[in-house]
Write an enzyme that holds these catalytic residues in place. Structure first.
Site, short mmCIF file in Angstrom:
data_model
loop_
_atom_site.label_atom_id
_atom_site.label_comp_id
_atom_site.label_asym_id
_atom_site.label_seq_id
_atom_site.Cartn_x
_atom_site.Cartn_y
_atom_site.Cartn_z
N LEU A 138 0.77 -1.15 -0.18
CA LEU A 138 0.01 -0.14 -0.10
C LEU A 138 0.89 1.13 0.01
O LEU A 138 1.93 1.12 0.58
CB LEU A 138 -0.82 -0.12 1.26
CG LEU A 138 -1.94 -1.05 1.46
CD1 LEU A 138 -2.59 -0.90 2.78
CD2 LEU A 138 -3.04 -0.92 0.22
N ASP A 139 0.48 2.35 -0.57
CA ASP A 139 1.24 3.56 -0.71
C ASP A 139 1.29 4.04 0.64
O ASP A 139 0.54 3.64 1.50
CB ASP A 139 0.50 4.61 -1.68
CG ASP A 139 0.38 4.20 -3.15
OD1 ASP A 139 1.36 3.53 -3.41
OD2 ASP A 139 -0.51 4.78 -3.64
N LYS A 140 2.38 4.60 0.90
CA LYS A 140 2.77 5.50 2.32
C LYS A 140 1.43 6.13 2.79
O LYS A 140 1.30 5.86 4.12
CB LYS A 140 3.82 6.46 2.23
CG LYS A 140 4.10 7.10 3.49
CD LYS A 140 5.31 8.04 3.22
CE LYS A 140 5.42 8.90 4.88
NZ LYS A 140 6.61 10.06 4.47
#
Length: 309
Positions: A138-140
């Site tokens: 997942l993106d930051k």
């Protein structure tokens, strides 16, 4: 040398230069670095060395190695993380917003992997020392559910389910504007942005990408969507929503280059995750509520909608 990635080329990637392909598939490493690794014989195709200009064929098996000296020590850290489910094969984690999933350039401390290594000693080693147990990312600034493999057999099973599109992944996103339809599907190929290598984009040479969406709630200037991924390209939801003219609120990379609604990052939450257990064969489904910051944004919007002008 340390194996950092093993990839199998899909039909749609046929004819792509291997250095371009690798830079797209493993964005933590630059294309020029891959060219160097290829020339040094640390990238093999079907167990044989190739040139950076090699054109891929369907079914090619690529292995990428890095010298151990270039791999920093990943230190276990006592970082609190929310474990939604755990057994001898898998973990399901509710990742907070603002946390990077695995170490990479500039992020060798404070990642989810650092936290997992402190808590677990039995993580899959298929993705190498930088990404133990990590099957997907997942993106930051995206919160929500992430599955982690605790052994190689579980990792292979989950990775196969991802490839065969049998993993259930649903997200909630608040987007700018009003979508005309209550439901729809975005089908548009995604690849590396032709000018900004730090971004992805809809491009004719990209890989197939499919995102289903359904309107959950409408506001005057925004729409809350539930999205289901049929494919899992880098930044897929963010790129697809920008492509149709409704970027995710707070997304500074693909939307307006300014914060909005007091958000510290994009309003994107992986709220539902489902997969077949690698050992028992049982289908497991998990849900995670919106984090407080995102729930508060919706509460403010609802209050504004009913308040007199």
């Amino acid at each position: 040398m340390v194996l950092i990635e093993r990839l199998v080329v899909e039909e749609e990637e046929a004819g792509t230069r291997i250095d371009i392909y690798l830079a797209r598939e493993i964005p933590d490493i630059s294309r020029s670095r891959f060219q160097q690794l290829i020339n040094e014989g640390q990238v093999l195709v079907n167990a044989r060395a190739v040139r950076p200009s090699y054109r891929l064929r369907p079914g090619d098996e690529i292995s990428v190695h890095l010298p151990p000296a270039e791999t920093p020590q990943i230190i276990p850290e006592p970082i609190p993380i929310e474990i939604v489910y755990e057994d001898q094969d898998v973990l399901v984690v509710n990742k907070p917003r603002g946390m990077v999933v695995h170490p990479g350039a500039g992020h060798y401390r404070g990642t989810l992997v650092n936290a997992l290594l402190y808590r677990c000693t039995d993580l899959s080693g298929i993705n190498g020392v930088l990404r133990p147990g990590i099957v997907h990312r997942l993106d930051k600034e995206t919160s929500g559910l992430l599955m982690v493999a605790k052994n190689d057999a579980a990792h292979l099973s989950l990775a196969t389910q991802l490839k065969e599109r049998r993993i259930l992944r649903e997200y909630l996103a608040l987007v700018y504007g009003q979508l005309k339809e209550d439901a729809g599907t975005v089908i548009a190929p995604i690849g590396r942005h032709p000018r900004d290598r730090q971004k992805m984009a809809v491009t004719p040479t990209g890989r197939e990408a499919i995102t289903h969406y359904k309107v959950v709630e409408r506001f005057t200037r925004y729409t809350l969507l539930r999205l289901r991924l049929a494919t899992g390209r880098t930044h897929q939801i963010r790129v697809h929503l920008t492509h149709i003219g409704h970027p995710v609120v707070g997304d500074l990379k693909y939307g307006p280059a300014r914060p909005h609604l007091g958000l510290s990052g994009q309003f994107l939450h992986a709220g539902v995750l489902g997969f077949t257990h690698p050992t028992t064969g049982e289908f497991l489904r998990f849900e995670a509520p919106l984090p407080p910051e995102l729930a508060a944004v919706l509460a403010r919007l609802r209050e504004a909608e009913v308040s007199p002008a």
